[in-house]
Motif scaffolding. Sequence first.
Motif, mmCIF file in Angstrom:
data_model
loop_
_atom_site.group_PDB
_atom_site.id
_atom_site.type_symbol
_atom_site.label_atom_id
_atom_site.label_comp_id
_atom_site.label_asym_id
_atom_site.label_seq_id
_atom_site.Cartn_x
_atom_site.Cartn_y
_atom_site.Cartn_z
ATOM 1 N N MET A 141 -0.099 34.076 -7.177
ATOM 2 C CA MET A 141 0.547 33.416 -6.046
ATOM 3 C C MET A 141 0.621 31.915 -6.283
ATOM 4 N N ASP A 142 1.520 31.277 -5.619
ATOM 5 C CA ASP A 142 1.612 29.832 -5.590
ATOM 6 C C ASP A 142 0.470 29.331 -4.701
ATOM 7 N N LEU A 143 -0.338 28.395 -5.207
ATOM 8 C CA LEU A 143 -1.482 27.933 -4.417
ATOM 9 C C LEU A 143 -1.078 27.184 -3.161
ATOM 10 N N SER A 144 0.186 26.794 -3.044
ATOM 11 C CA SER A 144 0.638 26.152 -1.811
ATOM 12 C C SER A 144 0.560 27.117 -0.635
ATOM 13 N N GLU A 145 0.468 28.428 -0.914
ATOM 14 C CA GLU A 145 0.262 29.401 0.148
ATOM 15 C C GLU A 145 -1.180 29.400 0.638
ATOM 16 N N ALA A 146 -2.091 28.933 -0.200
ATOM 17 C CA ALA A 146 -3.507 28.931 0.153
ATOM 18 C C ALA A 146 -3.990 27.571 0.636
ATOM 19 N N LEU A 147 -3.271 26.518 0.281
ATOM 20 C CA LEU A 147 -3.720 25.158 0.567
ATOM 21 C C LEU A 147 -2.678 24.379 1.356
ATOM 22 N N ASP A 148 -3.142 23.631 2.336
ATOM 23 C CA ASP A 148 -2.325 22.583 2.962
ATOM 24 C C ASP A 148 -2.831 21.249 2.438
ATOM 25 N N ILE A 149 -1.938 20.413 1.918
ATOM 26 C CA ILE A 149 -2.335 19.108 1.399
ATOM 27 C C ILE A 149 -1.456 18.029 2.021
ATOM 28 N N VAL A 150 -2.111 16.997 2.553
ATOM 29 C CA VAL A 150 -1.421 15.846 3.147
ATOM 30 C C VAL A 150 -1.996 14.585 2.525
ATOM 31 N N ARG A 151 -1.167 13.626 2.209
ATOM 32 C CA ARG A 151 -1.662 12.364 1.661
ATOM 33 C C ARG A 151 -0.992 11.189 2.367
ATOM 34 N N LEU A 152 -1.737 10.083 2.448
ATOM 35 C CA LEU A 152 -1.241 8.895 3.146
ATOM 36 C C LEU A 152 -1.919 7.665 2.578
ATOM 37 N N THR A 153 -1.141 6.620 2.337
ATOM 38 C CA THR A 153 -1.712 5.346 1.896
ATOM 39 C C THR A 153 -1.125 4.223 2.725
ATOM 40 N N ASP A 154 -1.933 3.177 2.948
ATOM 41 C CA ASP A 154 -1.541 2.072 3.821
ATOM 42 C C ASP A 154 -2.085 0.778 3.231
ATOM 43 N N VAL A 155 -1.312 -0.282 3.320
ATOM 44 C CA VAL A 155 -1.712 -1.555 2.713
ATOM 45 C C VAL A 155 -2.865 -2.203 3.459
ATOM 46 N N GLY A 156 -3.100 -1.788 4.714
ATOM 47 C CA GLY A 156 -4.133 -2.436 5.519
ATOM 48 C C GLY A 156 -3.602 -3.675 6.205
ATOM 49 N N LEU A 157 -4.511 -4.463 6.772
ATOM 50 C CA LEU A 157 -4.091 -5.612 7.581
ATOM 51 C C LEU A 157 -4.167 -6.938 6.852
ATOM 52 N N LEU A 158 -4.901 -7.021 5.756
ATOM 53 C CA LEU A 158 -5.138 -8.317 5.122
ATOM 54 C C LEU A 158 -4.532 -8.449 3.730
ATOM 55 N N ARG A 159 -4.280 -7.346 3.045
ATOM 56 C CA ARG A 159 -3.757 -7.410 1.682
ATOM 57 C C ARG A 159 -2.234 -7.533 1.690
ATOM 58 N N SER A 160 -1.701 -8.217 0.670
ATOM 59 C CA SER A 160 -0.250 -8.397 0.581
ATOM 60 C C SER A 160 0.432 -7.241 -0.143
ATOM 61 N N HIS A 161 -0.318 -6.460 -0.912
ATOM 62 C CA HIS A 161 0.257 -5.338 -1.636
ATOM 63 C C HIS A 161 -0.788 -4.244 -1.766
ATOM 64 N N ASN A 162 -0.328 -3.070 -2.128
ATOM 65 C CA ASN A 162 -1.199 -1.896 -2.171
ATOM 66 C C ASN A 162 -1.583 -1.573 -3.611
ATOM 67 N N GLU A 163 -2.887 -1.607 -3.909
ATOM 68 C CA GLU A 163 -3.374 -1.303 -5.252
ATOM 69 C C GLU A 163 -3.919 0.115 -5.364
ATOM 70 N N ASP A 164 -3.768 0.918 -4.313
ATOM 71 C CA ASP A 164 -4.138 2.322 -4.367
ATOM 72 C C ASP A 164 -2.950 3.141 -4.861
ATOM 73 N N ALA A 165 -3.239 4.280 -5.480
ATOM 74 C CA ALA A 165 -2.200 5.227 -5.873
ATOM 75 C C ALA A 165 -2.726 6.632 -5.617
ATOM 76 N N ILE A 166 -1.858 7.512 -5.123
ATOM 77 C CA ILE A 166 -2.265 8.873 -4.797
ATOM 78 C C ILE A 166 -1.168 9.848 -5.208
ATOM 79 N N ALA A 167 -1.565 11.095 -5.463
ATOM 80 C CA ALA A 167 -0.601 12.152 -5.773
ATOM 81 C C ALA A 167 -1.260 13.499 -5.510
ATOM 82 N N SER A 168 -0.434 14.528 -5.373
ATOM 83 C CA SER A 168 -0.951 15.886 -5.195
ATOM 84 C C SER A 168 0.131 16.881 -5.582
#
Length: 279
Positions: free
Chosen positions: A1-28
Motif C-alpha cells: 500500500m501507499d503509506l499515505s493511506e496510513a499516515l497524515d503528514i502536515v508541515r509548516l514553517t514561519d520566519v517568526g517575529l524578529l528574523r528577516s529571513h527563514n533559515e529552516d527547511a522542511i520536507a516530507s
Amino acid sequence: MDLSEALDIVRLTDVGLLRSHNEDAIASDASIGFVILADGMGGYNAGEVASEMAVLSITAELKEALGSDSSHYVLPDIDRPVLNKEILKKLMIDAVAYANASIYHASQTYSQCAGMGTTLALGLFINNQLLVGHIGDSRIYRLRNQRLVQITEDHSLLQEQIRAGVITPEQAKYSSHKNLVMRALGTDPEVELELNEFNVEVGDVYLLCSDGLSDLVDGELIQSALNHHMLDLTSAADVLVRLANEHGGNDNISVILAKVNRSYDDKNTWYDNFVGWLK
C-alpha cells in the motif's frame, strides 16, 4: 500500500517575529513515510543555504532509493530479516554523509558560506516502526495516549551540562547557552548521525520541530495543543507556530506533524517492492 493511506503528514514553517529571513527547511513524502527538518546556522545568510542543501540532498537520495523502481540500488549479500532495518539505516547514514560532505565543501569553497552548518531531524516510517536520525538540537517528540515524550536528545552544551549534573532541567530553561550545539551537519568533514528505532502504535502523533518552538513553548503546552487539535493536524501546526510567536517569536519556527492512522506492516508496501526483486 501507499503509506499515505496510513499516515497524515502536515508541515509548516514561519520566519517568526524578529528574523528577516527563514533559515529552516522542511520536507516530507507520505507515500514513503519520510519527514525531514533542518535549522541552518552560520555565514552571511548562509544558514538557509546549509539547511536547504541538507533537505534537498537527503530527500532526493532517499526518494531515489525508496521509489517504486529501486532495483538499481546495490544491496549487500545479507539475509532478508535485517533488510527492514539495517539496509534502511545504511541508506539514511549514506544520504546524510553525502549531504555533510557537500555542505562542508561549499563552506570551504565560498567565503560567504564560511562556517555554515545545520541541525537535522529526520524520520522514516517502516513496518510499524520509525527510524529516527538527528544531529544538533532540532527535536522529535511522540504523543501517545495524550502524553508527549521527547524521543531525541539534543547534541548541545546545555544537554551535556544536564547529563553531567552541572545544572537541572529547570535551570536549563533560563540558560544563556541554549543555542550552543555540539554537533552539526556540514561544519566538519565528517559527522555522526545518531540513529534510533521506535515501535509505532496506531494513534501516535510525531512532532519534528526546530528550536524556534522548543525554546519558547514548554512541553506541557505543546502536549495540550496537540491533544486539543488531534483531529486536525493543520490546525495543530498553526497553533504551535502561533504559540511560539506569542512567546516572543525570536527565531524561525518549523514543525512537521505525522499521525499514524493505521498499521503499515502490510504486504505490497514500497518495502516489498524494494526487496521483491531478491526473491
